[in-house]
Design an enzyme around this catalytic site. Structure first.
Site, PDB file in Angstrom:
ATOM      1  CG  HIS A  80      -2.054   0.878   1.249  1.00 20.62           C
ATOM      2  ND1 HIS A  80      -2.421   1.655   0.183  1.00 20.62           N
ATOM      3  CD2 HIS A  80      -2.915   1.216   2.256  1.00 20.62           C
ATOM      4  CE1 HIS A  80      -3.442   2.417   0.529  1.00 20.62           C
ATOM      5  NE2 HIS A  80      -3.760   2.177   1.783  1.00 20.62           N
ATOM      6  CG  ASP A  97       2.994   4.345  -4.115  1.00 18.81           C
ATOM      7  OD1 ASP A  97       2.972   5.442  -3.545  1.00 18.81           O
ATOM      8  OD2 ASP A  97       2.266   3.398  -3.804  1.00 18.81           O
ATOM      9  CG  HIS A  99      -4.191   0.657  -8.270  1.00 14.67           C
ATOM     10  ND1 HIS A  99      -5.518   0.609  -7.958  1.00 14.67           N
ATOM     11  CD2 HIS A  99      -3.618   1.509  -7.386  1.00 14.67           C
ATOM     12  CE1 HIS A  99      -5.741   1.414  -6.936  1.00 14.67           C
ATOM     13  NE2 HIS A  99      -4.606   1.959  -6.558  1.00 14.67           N
TER      14      HIS A  99
HETATM   15  N1  ACO Z   1       4.936  -6.760 -10.707  1.00 17.21           N
HETATM   16  C1  ACO Z   1       4.828  -7.952 -11.322  1.00 17.21           C
HETATM   17  N2  ACO Z   1       3.675  -8.632 -11.422  1.00 17.21           N
HETATM   18  C2  ACO Z   1       2.597  -8.081 -10.869  1.00 17.21           C
HETATM   19  C3  ACO Z   1       2.625  -6.823 -10.218  1.00 17.21           C
HETATM   20  C4  ACO Z   1       3.856  -6.172 -10.144  1.00 17.21           C
HETATM   21  N3  ACO Z   1       3.962  -4.971  -9.552  1.00 17.21           N
HETATM   22  N4  ACO Z   1       1.389  -6.530  -9.766  1.00 17.21           N
HETATM   23  C5  ACO Z   1       0.614  -7.548 -10.116  1.00 17.21           C
HETATM   24  N5  ACO Z   1       1.332  -8.484 -10.804  1.00 17.21           N
HETATM   25  C6  ACO Z   1       0.829  -9.721 -11.395  1.00 17.21           C
HETATM   26  C7  ACO Z   1       0.494 -10.746 -10.319  1.00 17.21           C
HETATM   27  O1  ACO Z   1       1.607 -11.583 -10.048  1.00 17.21           O
HETATM   28  C8  ACO Z   1      -0.621 -11.508 -10.994  1.00 17.21           C
HETATM   29  O2  ACO Z   1      -0.068 -12.358 -11.973  1.00 17.21           O
HETATM   30  P1  ACO Z   1      -0.729 -13.823 -12.244  1.00 17.21           P
HETATM   31  O3  ACO Z   1      -2.095 -13.520 -12.773  1.00 17.21           O
HETATM   32  O4  ACO Z   1       0.192 -14.460 -13.225  1.00 17.21           O
HETATM   33  O5  ACO Z   1      -0.751 -14.517 -10.917  1.00 17.21           O
HETATM   34  C9  ACO Z   1      -1.398 -10.424 -11.738  1.00 17.21           C
HETATM   35  O6  ACO Z   1      -0.416  -9.398 -12.028  1.00 17.21           O
HETATM   36  C10 ACO Z   1      -2.552  -9.832 -10.949  1.00 17.21           C
HETATM   37  O7  ACO Z   1      -2.030  -9.300  -9.735  1.00 17.21           O
HETATM   38  P2  ACO Z   1      -2.753  -9.376  -8.332  1.00 17.21           P
HETATM   39  O8  ACO Z   1      -1.700  -9.501  -7.276  1.00 17.21           O
HETATM   40  O9  ACO Z   1      -3.843 -10.407  -8.360  1.00 17.21           O
HETATM   41  O10 ACO Z   1      -3.423  -7.947  -8.261  1.00 17.21           O
HETATM   42  P3  ACO Z   1      -3.996  -7.270  -6.969  1.00 17.21           P
HETATM   43  O11 ACO Z   1      -5.099  -6.417  -7.426  1.00 17.21           O
HETATM   44  O12 ACO Z   1      -4.312  -8.273  -5.910  1.00 17.21           O
HETATM   45  O13 ACO Z   1      -2.764  -6.429  -6.422  1.00 17.21           O
HETATM   46  C11 ACO Z   1      -1.235  -4.686  -6.069  1.00 17.21           C
HETATM   47  C12 ACO Z   1      -2.618  -5.073  -6.615  1.00 17.21           C
HETATM   48  C13 ACO Z   1      -1.111  -5.152  -4.606  1.00 17.21           C
HETATM   49  C14 ACO Z   1      -1.127  -3.178  -6.089  1.00 17.21           C
HETATM   50  C15 ACO Z   1      -0.150  -5.345  -6.935  1.00 17.21           C
HETATM   51  O14 ACO Z   1      -0.285  -4.894  -8.277  1.00 17.21           O
HETATM   52  C16 ACO Z   1       1.259  -5.075  -6.410  1.00 17.21           C
HETATM   53  O15 ACO Z   1       1.729  -5.788  -5.528  1.00 17.21           O
HETATM   54  N6  ACO Z   1       1.943  -4.018  -6.956  1.00 17.21           N
HETATM   55  C17 ACO Z   1       3.256  -3.646  -6.458  1.00 17.21           C
HETATM   56  C18 ACO Z   1       3.118  -2.881  -5.172  1.00 17.21           C
HETATM   57  C19 ACO Z   1       2.612  -1.463  -5.407  1.00 17.21           C
HETATM   58  O16 ACO Z   1       3.078  -0.739  -6.269  1.00 17.21           O
HETATM   59  N7  ACO Z   1       1.643  -1.083  -4.563  1.00 17.21           N
HETATM   60  C20 ACO Z   1       1.087   0.269  -4.588  1.00 17.21           C
HETATM   61  C21 ACO Z   1      -0.344   0.229  -4.998  1.00 17.21           C
HETATM   62  S1  ACO Z   1      -0.969   1.846  -5.122  1.00 17.21           S
HETATM   63  C22 ACO Z   1      -1.290   2.303  -3.548  1.00 17.21           C
HETATM   64  O17 ACO Z   1      -1.560   1.556  -2.660  1.00 17.21           O
HETATM   65  C23 ACO Z   1      -1.204   3.656  -3.276  1.00 17.21           C
END
Ligand code: ACO
Length: 446
Positions: free
Chosen positions: A285, A380, A324
Site C-alpha cells: 500500500h 507510487d 493496482h
Molecule cells: N509486478 C509484477 N507482477 C505483478 C505486479 C507487479 N507490480 N502486480 C501484479 N502483478 C501480477 C500478479 O503476479 C498476478 O499475476 P498472475 O495472474 O500471473 O498470478 C497479476 O499481475 C494480478 O495481480 P494481483 O496480485 O492479483 O493484483 P492485486 O489487485 O491483488 O494487487 C497490487 C494489486 C497489490 C497493487 C499489486 O499490483 C502489487 O503488488 N503491486 C506492487 C506494489 C505497489 O506498487 N503497490 C502500490 C499500490 S498503489 C497504492 O496503494 C497507493
C-alpha cells in the site's frame, strides 16, 4: 410485507411486478427459484441468506477474500473508474484540483462535500493552522524511540497517543467534537512527521509557523536550521502541495477500509487513524513508494533493467509501483506526478534514478507480461523520485503519503458513522478446522 416470505424474496417479487431490476437465482440443490433485487448494480449479500437446503441450514453466504467484488458502503466522496483512469473528489477531476486547488482547500472539499467560499476557506485554514502544535509530552514519546526507528512506526504510535490527550474525542456522535478532532488531526500530522524526522537526525524540533502555508510550514519544521525565518522554495512548496492533493483520498483502499473498520467499533478517531496509518505502512500500500526507490537503487543502471524485468516475469520479484487493484490503465495521479517531477528536478537537479525508472516503464508498457495483466505505473512509481530529490530519506516516503491521506480517512470515517446502514464491521468465515474433540492431557499426547 408477507411475514412468511423472506424479505428478499418478497422485495424481489415486488420488483418484478413494478418492472425493476432483479436477479433470478435457481438453487440446483433444491430446485427453488429466488428473485433478488438489483440496486445500483449490486445485490445485497443478506438477500442470499434465504437460500437454504433445509430449516437447519444457515443460508447461503458470498465468499470474497480481500473484498475483490464487494461494495462495503454507499459513498459520495471519491469516484474512480479504473478502466478509464478517472479519479474525482466530490465530482471534481483530480487533474483540475491538482492544477488549481491547494491541499487545504481540497481537504475541505473532501470533508464537507463542496468547495469552500472564501470566508469558509479562511476559517478552515485558521483552525487547521492553529492546531499544528502538539503537547510537549508527545516529544517524550518520540525521545523513547531509537535514532533509526522507522518514522511510520513513530507516526502510528504518536497518532494513537493523541487520543489520550483529547478524551473529548470519544464523543464521536457530537458534530462539534468531530470538527475539532478533524482540525487537530489534519493540523498535527505534519508536526508529528517533522518531529519524527528531526528525532532520527538528532536535530532540535522546529516549531510550526502560522503564517506559512500547510506545506510551507511542513518544510519549515523539517528543514529549518539557524535562519530566523525559514522561507520555503515556492516550486518545492507547490510540488508538495500538489502531491498532497493527489494523495488526499482514494475511496475504499486498504487504509480507508481500516479506518472504517476500526472506527465501526465506535473508538475515537485517533485510534482509528493510527490503525489506518498502520495499514498504509505495508509495502503493498503506502509503503510501495519506499520499495520503488529501493528497487531502482538495486537495479542500479539502465543496462540492468532488462535483467530485472526478466526476474519480475519469472515471479522472483515485483515491479514495485506497477499494478493496482482498481486501475487497469495509467493511474491519473502518476501522469500528473511525472510532469511535476520535471519542475522539482529543475530546482534540485535531475535524479539519476529517473532514467532507470523511465526505462522500466518503457519496457514494461511494451512487454506482453505487463500488457496482458494490465499493469501500469501507479501513484507510487514517480513520487519517490521527487521526494528523494527534495531531500527526504526513503523511510519518510510513506509518511508523506499518510499526512494528506488523513483528510480522506476522516471523511470516510465520518460517512461511515453517519450512515444508518452501517454497524460494527464483522465478516463471516468458512470454518475448515477440526470438529469438536476432547481435551487430551499432556501425558497422553503422542
Ligand atoms: N509486478 C509484477 N507482477 C505483478 C505486479 C507487479 N507490480 N502486480 C501484479 N502483478 C501480477 C500478479 O503476479 C498476478 O499475476 P498472475 O495472474 O500471473 O498470478 C497479476 O499481475 C494480478 O495481480 P494481483 O496480485 O492479483 O493484483 P492485486 O489487485 O491483488 O494487487 C497490487 C494489486 C497489490 C497493487 C499489486 O499490483 C502489487 O503488488 N503491486 C506492487 C506494489 C505497489 O506498487 N503497490 C502500490 C499500490 S498503489 C497504492 O496503494 C497507493
Amino acid at each position: 410485507m408477507n411475514p412468511t416470505k423472506p424479505a428478499a424474496q418478497a422485495s424481489g417479487e415486488e420488483a418484478v411486478r413494478s418492472g425493476r431490476d432483479t436477479l433470478s437465482i435457481v438453487d440446483n440443490r433444491t430446485g427453488k427459484k429466488y428473485e433478488v433485487l438489483i440496486t445500483d448494480g449490486t445485490i445485497r449479500a443478506m438477500d442470499l441468506r434465504q437460500i437454504k437446503v433445509g430449516e437447519a441450514d444457515f443460508g447461503l453466504m458470498n465468499y470474497d477474500p480481500a473484498f475483490t467484488n464487494t461494495a462495503l458502503c454507499r459513498s459520495r466522496i471519491t469516484y474512480i473508474d479504473g478502466d478509464a483512469g478517472i479519479l474525482r473528489y466530490r465530482g471534481y477531476p483530480i487533474e483540475e484540483l491538482a492544477e488549481r486547488s491547494t491541499y487545504l482547500e481540497t481537504a475541505y472539499l473532501i470533508l464537507h462535500g463542496e468547495l469552500p467560499v472564501r470566508a469558509q476557506l479562511e476559517e478552515w485554514t485558521y483552525h487547521v493552522t492553529h492546531h499544528t502544535f502538539i503537547h510537549e509530552s508527545i516529544k517524550k514519546f518520540l525521545e523513547g524511540f531509537h535514532y533509526d526507528a522507522h518514522p511510520m512506526g513513530m507516526m502510528i504510535s504518536t497518532i494513537a497517543a493523541l487520543s489520550t490527550f483529547y478524551p473529548d474525542a470519544k464523543h464521536i456522535f457530537d458534530a462539534e467534537s468531530r470538527r475539532k478532532q478533524t482540525w487537530r488531526l489534519i493540523g498535527k500530522m505534519p508536526t508529528l512527521a517533522a518531529f519524527a524526522y528531526r528525532h532520527s537526525l538528532g536535530m532540535p524540533y522546529a516549531y510550526p509557523h502560522h503564517d506559512l502555508s500547510y506545506t510551507g510550514n511542513f518544510l519549515n519544521m523539517l528543514f529549518k536550521t539557524t535562519e530566523l525565518k525559514y522561507r520555503p522554495n515556492a516550486t518545492l512548496e507547490r510540488a508538495l502541495d500538489v502531491l498532497f492533493i493527489l494523495h488526499a483520498d482514494h475511496e475504499q483502499n486498504c487504509s480507508a477500509n481500516a479506518m472504517r473498520n476500526v472506527g465501526s467499533s465506535h473508538v475515537d478517531p485517533y485510534s482509528a487513524a493510527a490503525a489506518a496509518t498502520a495499514a498504509l505502512y505495508g509495502p503493498l500500500h503506502g509503503g510501495a513508494n519506499e520499495q520503488v526507490l529501493r528497487m531502482l537503487m538495486e537495479i542500479g543502471s539502465i543496462e540492468r533493467v532488462p535483467e530485472y524485468i526478466q526476474r519480475v516475469k519469472a515471479g522472483e520479484r515485483k515491479l514495485m509501483g506497477f499494478g493496482h487493484r482498481i486501475y487497469k490503465n495509467y493511474d491519473p495521479r502518476a501522469r500528473i506526478i511525472k510532469r511535476r517531477a520535471e519542475e522539482v528536478f529543475e530546482v534540485m537537479g535531475r535524479n539519476p534514478l529517473l532514467d532507470i525508472a523511465l526505462e522500466c516503464e518503457r519496457i514494461a508498457l511494451e512487454d506482453e507480461y505487463f500488457v496482458k495483466r494490465r499493469l501500469y505505473p501507479n501513484v507510487d512509481f514517480y513520487t519517490g523520485l521527487i521526494y528523494q530529490s527534495m531531500g527526504f530519506p526513503v523511510t519518510m516516503f510513506p509518511v508523506l503519503f499518510a499526512i494528506p491521506r488523513m483528510a480522506g480517512w476522516i471523511a470516510q470515517w465520518e460517512e461511515m458513522l453517519l450512515d444508518p446502514e452501517q454497524k460494527i464491521a464483522r465478516p463471516r468465515q468458512i470454518y475448515l478446522g477440526p470438529d469438536q474433540r476432547a481435551y487430551i492431557p499432556i501425558e497422553q499426547r503422542g
